[in-house]
Structures are given as C-alpha cells and as structure tokens.
Scaffold this motif. Structure first.
Motif, mmCIF file in Angstrom:
data_model
loop_
_atom_site.group_PDB
_atom_site.id
_atom_site.type_symbol
_atom_site.label_atom_id
_atom_site.label_comp_id
_atom_site.label_asym_id
_atom_site.label_seq_id
_atom_site.Cartn_x
_atom_site.Cartn_y
_atom_site.Cartn_z
ATOM 1 N N GLY A 1 10.777 -8.759 -3.372
ATOM 2 C CA GLY A 1 11.177 -10.235 -2.999
ATOM 3 C C GLY A 1 10.350 -11.052 -2.245
ATOM 4 N N ALA A 2 10.171 -12.264 -2.237
ATOM 5 C CA ALA A 2 9.184 -13.107 -1.629
ATOM 6 C C ALA A 2 9.961 -13.351 0.009
ATOM 7 C CB ALA A 2 8.706 -14.507 -2.232
ATOM 8 N N SER A 3 10.550 -12.370 0.415
ATOM 9 C CA SER A 3 11.231 -12.488 1.778
ATOM 10 C C SER A 3 9.930 -12.066 2.765
ATOM 11 C CB SER A 3 12.061 -11.550 1.864
ATOM 12 O OG SER A 3 11.856 -10.216 1.463
ATOM 13 N N THR A 4 10.397 -12.024 4.027
ATOM 14 C CA THR A 4 9.494 -11.830 5.180
ATOM 15 C C THR A 4 8.819 -10.390 4.690
ATOM 16 O OG1 THR A 4 11.029 -11.207 6.783
ATOM 17 C CG2 THR A 4 10.058 -13.634 6.951
ATOM 18 N N GLN A 5 9.963 -9.385 4.558
ATOM 19 C CA GLN A 5 9.490 -8.044 4.432
ATOM 20 C C GLN A 5 8.677 -7.768 3.011
ATOM 21 O OE1 GLN A 5 12.840 -5.240 5.017
ATOM 22 N NE2 GLN A 5 12.184 -4.014 3.300
ATOM 23 N N GLY A 6 9.012 -8.370 1.737
ATOM 24 C CA GLY A 6 8.602 -8.144 0.561
ATOM 25 C C GLY A 6 7.073 -8.666 0.798
ATOM 26 N N LYS A 7 6.919 -10.133 1.452
ATOM 27 C CA LYS A 7 5.421 -10.422 1.542
ATOM 28 C C LYS A 7 4.457 -9.603 2.123
ATOM 29 C CE LYS A 7 6.798 -15.021 1.323
ATOM 30 N NZ LYS A 7 6.394 -16.561 1.727
ATOM 31 N N ASP A 8 5.361 -8.972 3.476
ATOM 32 C CA ASP A 8 4.236 -8.028 4.149
ATOM 33 C C ASP A 8 3.934 -6.739 3.296
ATOM 34 O OD1 ASP A 8 3.477 -7.603 6.988
ATOM 35 O OD2 ASP A 8 4.765 -5.794 6.438
ATOM 36 N N LEU A 9 5.033 -6.173 2.557
ATOM 37 C CA LEU A 9 4.666 -5.098 1.883
ATOM 38 C C LEU A 9 3.935 -5.210 0.594
ATOM 39 C CD1 LEU A 9 5.342 -1.975 1.704
ATOM 40 C CD2 LEU A 9 7.399 -2.676 0.521
ATOM 41 N N SER A 10 3.895 -6.279 -0.086
ATOM 42 C CA SER A 10 3.392 -6.506 -1.488
ATOM 43 C C SER A 10 1.854 -6.546 -1.108
ATOM 44 C CB SER A 10 3.921 -7.604 -2.083
ATOM 45 O OG SER A 10 3.759 -8.864 -1.410
ATOM 46 N N GLY A 11 1.252 -7.152 -0.275
ATOM 47 C CA GLY A 11 -0.168 -7.228 -0.145
ATOM 48 C C GLY A 11 -0.754 -5.937 -0.085
ATOM 49 N N ARG A 12 -0.108 -5.174 0.916
ATOM 50 C CA ARG A 12 -0.262 -3.550 1.250
ATOM 51 C C ARG A 12 -0.579 -3.032 -0.103
ATOM 52 N NH1 ARG A 12 -2.278 -2.639 6.334
ATOM 53 N NH2 ARG A 12 -3.248 -0.293 5.974
ATOM 54 N N LEU A 13 0.311 -2.934 -0.923
ATOM 55 C CA LEU A 13 0.949 -2.193 -2.213
ATOM 56 C C LEU A 13 -0.395 -2.948 -3.168
ATOM 57 C CD1 LEU A 13 4.586 -2.252 -2.849
ATOM 58 C CD2 LEU A 13 3.050 -0.425 -1.882
ATOM 59 N N VAL A 14 -0.970 -4.122 -3.080
ATOM 60 C CA VAL A 14 -1.690 -4.465 -4.073
ATOM 61 C C VAL A 14 -3.179 -3.811 -3.686
ATOM 62 C CG1 VAL A 14 -3.359 -6.481 -4.375
ATOM 63 C CG2 VAL A 14 -0.943 -6.934 -4.342
ATOM 64 N N GLY A 15 -3.244 -3.490 -2.229
ATOM 65 C CA GLY A 15 -4.555 -2.896 -1.940
ATOM 66 C C GLY A 15 -4.533 -1.587 -2.312
ATOM 67 N N LYS A 16 -3.340 -0.976 -2.220
ATOM 68 C CA LYS A 16 -3.361 0.462 -2.588
ATOM 69 C C LYS A 16 -3.404 0.544 -3.991
ATOM 70 C CE LYS A 16 -0.116 2.014 0.980
ATOM 71 N NZ LYS A 16 -1.337 3.156 1.859
ATOM 72 N N VAL B 1 -3.794 -7.099 2.106
ATOM 73 C CA VAL B 1 -4.738 -6.569 1.227
ATOM 74 C C VAL B 1 -5.945 -6.208 2.081
ATOM 75 C CG1 VAL B 1 -5.975 -6.537 -1.112
ATOM 76 C CG2 VAL B 1 -3.800 -8.029 -0.755
ATOM 77 N N LEU B 2 -6.421 -6.951 2.755
ATOM 78 C CA LEU B 2 -7.592 -6.641 3.622
ATOM 79 C C LEU B 2 -7.171 -5.412 4.320
ATOM 80 C CD1 LEU B 2 -10.364 -7.413 4.615
ATOM 81 C CD2 LEU B 2 -9.336 -9.406 6.128
ATOM 82 N N ALA B 3 -6.201 -5.645 5.395
ATOM 83 C CA ALA B 3 -6.044 -4.501 6.026
ATOM 84 C C ALA B 3 -5.959 -3.181 5.535
ATOM 85 C CB ALA B 3 -4.453 -4.898 6.773
#
Lengths: 325, 257
Positions: free
Chosen positions: A97-112, B131-133
């Motif tokens: 979801g493009a919710s506050t939680q989804g946006k917070d989590l999704s970027g992290r997963l993109v990195g992983k 992503v940066l983090a």
C-alpha cells in the motif's frame, strides 16, 4: 524464475486495513492474467486468526509471521521478516500500500532486493508478461508508465483507488519464522498517540470537504465541520489556509500536503492553484463552490456552484441531512 | 556531530508540467528550478542541530550541472561543504540508482545523521531516504514532523493515519523530513557571499564506483487524464435552489452521498 504475485498486507491493532483487501483484489487480477498464484505476507503479533480473511479477496496463501517484536510496526523488524519470506519464494511482482507504513517499508525492501518500485500507482496491468504501473508524477501534473527490469517488480498502490472485490480463494495460512536478529532492531516506538477525534484520515476518507482562502478565517470552517458531520466527511484545507494558520498542517491537501482520492471532494472557496489541483485530481467526483466563476477549480469540477459559499454550504448541509435522514 | 543533508533540484510547485510530444519526458523550458521543499526542511534541521551541538553539515546532491545552484543555496543557508554527484548517466535515475550514488558518497564521509526530504515533488517516489538507509545499513525514521536530539539518538514524531508515533532511533540514522518539522530560513546576503567560497566536490559515477543502471524506468510520460467538462448548477439562481440541486445530483446522478 520469479513467479507469483505477492502483497504485503497491513494490519493495525489486530485488524486488517482496507488497503490490504484493495491489494489482494488487484493482485488477483494480475495473477489471473499471468496464470499464477496470489500470496500475502502478514506480520504482527497474535494475528494468525485474521490471516484467512484475505482469502475472501482472492489470496491463495498467506505467509504469517506472528511474533511480539513485530507489534507495533517498526521498519527494522518488518523489513527483515518480509525480505526473508520474499527472498525464499522469489515472486515476480510484490505490491504494497502507498500508506505511511507501505511507503516506509517499500523503500527498505527496494534496497534489500536491489530492484525497482513504482510508488503510489493509480493503475497496474500486465503487458507482455511484465508489470506496467501507471502513476501520477509531479503530483499528478503528468503520469508515468513504469516498467521494472528486475525482480520482484515492486509497486505501491494509492489507497482508495483500487476496488476491493470478493473472490474467494483458499487463503491457506503458512506460518514462517521471521528469524529476527534482535541486534538489528534499532528503532523503538516509545509512544502511540491516537487521534481520538474519531476523524478519518484525509488519505482514507470517502468524502473530503475542503476550504481555502475563501473561508476568510479560521471561524469560517465551522460550516464545513457541520457539513462534514452530516456527510461523514473529513475536513481538508488549501495551502493558503494552512499557511495563514487557519488550519493545522496535517489538514493540507496539495502537492506539498496530502494527496487524496476520495469518492467525493468538495472544494469550498478554493481557487484551484495548480499545486492544490495536484493533490486532489484523482478524486472520483469533484464539487467546487466559489463565487468567482473564473476560478480554475471549475475546470476540474464535475459540479460547480458559482455563489457565496457562506450561503450555499449551510443550505447544502440541510439538504443533505434531509436526503440522508 | 557529522550531519549530512541530501538535496534535489526540482521544478517549483507553481510550474506547469508539459509532456514532450513523443512522451519521452517533460519540457524543461521555462521551468523555475528550486530546492525540493521537503529537502529544505532537512537542511534547516541539519543546521539547527549543528548550531546547538556543534559539528559540520555536508550537502549531497545527485543532479545535472544546474543543480549546483541548489547546493549553493544550502551552503548559503549555512551548510559547510557539498558533494555534487553529476553525470549525464544519472538523468532519469530511479530511486535505487540515486540512493546507490548517495550511499557511495556518504560512505566516504563521517555521518551521524543523514537528512532527506520525505519525497521529492518531481517524481514523488518517496523512496530514496529508505533505500539509502538500507544501503548504508543504518536505521531510518521517515516522514518526521518533530525531532529532538537525545545524545546518541534522536526522538522523533512521525504522523501515521489516525495517530502520531514517538520513535527513538540511534545514530547513525536516516531521517526524512516532512512539512511541519521547522520553518526553513532564507539565505542571508553575507551567507550567499560566503557560499561562493565553500568547497563543493564534483564527482561522476566512475569516481564513485557506482552503476548507473536503472531498475525502474518511465517508458512513457502522458498528460493527466482529462476530466469531462463539468456542470455549472444554475437551478433557480438562489443559493437555496443551487444547494438543493447539488444535493440531488450527488445523490441521484453521481451516487456518492
């Protein structure tokens, strides 16, 4: 080869959030075109019992991580859990979801995953066996069609835009061990201050009643609050009204505020500066009430009323009350 | 304290965005370029931390040559030095590529706290901070409206749907700034003069040793879907008549109330 359409379901306080069903239905559509399965990941504590509800909306399998460290949501814990099960299963598509939680989590997963993600999509489809995501850019001043060359192909979906449609599937629960590394859980939620006003968040509201410079001052909003109470709506504001200090910053709709897509958006005394239009153009129906017939908001409005809002709004509230009685 | 603030140059919020006829991008002629408003909150918070606790603020920016202007603006506000990651291969970079470039630059310098805007108002991807983090292998708190320095950590307020969270996050970390965090200062004239002499290191992808491959690509830009011309409600030309007609249309035609 990467296979399957996956979603990251969201729950809070042991209840699935609406976006989870919107994600499930959308994933079902994509998966049917691909002839593949829909799987969901659900993380939290004491949530195994609600996992099956996702089956009703088209989910074949629900991977559940039930662990006290997953409640309340923290980026560290949820990213670790979701990344583990996704890596083990190698899906083709992963939706959040493009919710506050989804946006917070999704970027992290993109990195992983070292992959690509289309944020805040308003449409997703399959083209040549791949995901094609359509999303507003420049706050809706233009749209982009996004293709992703790596797996999983990730997208976050704008809340309230995709329909949640019942389409019962097995919804089989598969428990997994999130293998949380306590040393890597760095952030701590110290306090959750709930908004006790009972007001639905602007981004989740079905109806938004918004006021701009034409409200003339903070006291002008009383008639919008009354109308909102009749309609079960949430009150928003333009940047001009927020910058003037009439309304809190959390009420701002627009390019530098919240992006909303309710069924009905009622703009009162809002001229329709491009930065405001950017925040509400994906609303299903737009009403503008403004005494200036030349105001740009009328070019976006499905229904326009050119008149003094201080006369029209209270009458409109009365009429609605009658109709809804 | 070693503070990093990431900035991006974007079209002003009042800019009209026109899609090129072939859909390959947007027309850049006539656009006024500014620092991404959310990045301004990050720069301001970085400066306030430095002023209270001592230290240094480094500005890091991925962008074409014109983005140097945005770096100078941040230096004029009071930041100490800059790193400008400039390489035509980064044009149209996605979040992963941009964050990889930022991470490569930031890994080379001491960093206790890294600020980003919660999203850039051009591509609106709202991902780069997270992503940066991940690439820096440090924790994050995103969309922050209040920040308090607590020794070796920060305590922040993060609004979510229907609630506000108070979160503690240890250093080093990434914080993404939301409107409400502070009121960014304007650069003073002496600040602008001083900024001209502050060091800015310009690096390309080769110097950073990062790939410029994109994972997500905009295959086509399209104008927003046009909305059909609306109805102006006249009724009997009284506010009461218009209000009644509007309520009826919303109920019977649009079926939204």
């Amino acid at each position: 080869m990467a296979k399957g359409v996956w979603i990251v379901a969201e729950q809070r306080d042991g209840a699935l959030r609406k976006i989870s069903f919107e994600l499930a239905s959308t994933a079902r559509k994509l998966a049917d075109q691909l002839g593949e399965e829909v799987c969901a990941v659900l993380c939290g504590s004491g949530i195994e019992g609600i996992a099956g509800q996702l089956g009703k909306y088209g989910v074949d399998k629900v991977f559940v991580a039930d662990n006290p460290a997953l409640e309340p949501y923290t980026t560290d814990a949820h990213a670790m859990a979701v990344a583990k099960v996704v890596k083990e299963n190698d899906p083709a598509i992963l939706l959040l979801g493009a919710s506050t939680q989804g946006k917070d989590l999704s970027g992290r997963l993109v990195g992983k995953f070292a992959t690509g993600l289309a944020t805040d999509c308003t449409d997703v489809k399959i083209a040549d066996g791949k995901l094609l995501a359509i999303r507003p850019m420049y706050a809706g001043k233009c749209f982009g069609e996004i293709a992703i060359s790596s797996f999983p192909q990730m997208a976050t979906l704008r809340p309230n835009v995709f329909a949640a449609v019942e389409n019962p599937k097995a919804g089989a629960v598969v428990k997994f061990d999130p293998a949380l590394d306590a040393g890597q859980l760095k952030t701590k939620v110290l306090e959750i201050q709930k908004d006790t006003s009972g007001k639905v968040d602007l981004t989740e509201a079905n109806i938004v009643v918004s006021g701009g410079r034409g409200m003339k001052g903070p006291e002008g909003y009383a008639i919008l609050e009354e109308l909102a109470a009749v309609l079960g709506a949430t009150v928003g504001a333009s940047r001009a009204a927020v910058d003037a200090g009439w309304r809190p910053q959390t009420d701002q709709v627009g390019q530098t505020g919240k992006i909303v897509s309710p069924n009905l958006y009622i703009a009162c005394g809002i001229s329709g500066a491009i930065q405001h239009l950017a925040g509400m153009s994906s609303s299903k129906f737009i009403v503008a009430i403004n005494k200036d017939a030349e105001a740009p908001i009328f070019t976006k409005a499905d229904y326009g009323v050119v008149d003094d809002l201080f006369k029209v709004v209270p009458e409109f509230a009365k009429e609605c009350k009658k109709l809804l009685a | 304290m070693n503070i990093v603030a990431c900035v991006k140059q974007v079209p002003d919020t009042e800019a009209q965005i026109k899609v090129k006829p072939d859909g390959s991008g947007i027309e850049e002629g006539g656009i006024k370029w500014v620092m991404n408003p959310y990045d301004e909150f990050g720069v301001e918070e970085a400066l306030r931390l430095k002023e209270k606790n001592g230290g240094e603020v480094t500005i890091v920016c991925v962008g074409p040559a014109r983005a140097m202007e945005t770096i100078r603006t941040a230096l004029a506000m009071g930041a100490d030095k800059g790193i400008h990651i400039s390489d035509p291969a980064f044009d149209g970079a996605d979040a992963y590529t941009t964050a990889s470039a930022l991470a490569a630059a930031i890994k080379g310098i001491p960093h206790d706290i890294v600020f980003c805007g919660q999203r850039a108002i051009d591509d609106d991807s709202a991902q780069v901070g997270a992503v940066l983090a991940e690439l820096l292998e440090i924790p994050q708190v995103t969309v922050v409206t209040k920040l308090e320095f607590a020794g070796n950590s920060v305590k922040v307020i993060r609004p979510i749907e229907g609630a506000q969270l108070l979160i503690e996050c240890p250093f080093p970390c990434v914080v993404t700034a939301q409107k409400g965090l502070n009121e960014p200062r304007y650069a003073s004239l002496p600040g602008i003069m001083k900024a001209k002499k502050k060091p800015v290191d310009v690096k390309d992808a080769g110097a950073l040793g990062v790939s410029t491959d994109r994972k997500a690509r905009v295959v086509r830009f399209v104008p927003p879907p046009a909305r059909a011309a609306g109805k102006i409600i006249c009724a009997d030309d009284t506010p009461e008549g218009k209000a009644a007609e509007l309520a009826k249309l919303l109920r019977e035609e649009a079926k939204v109330i």
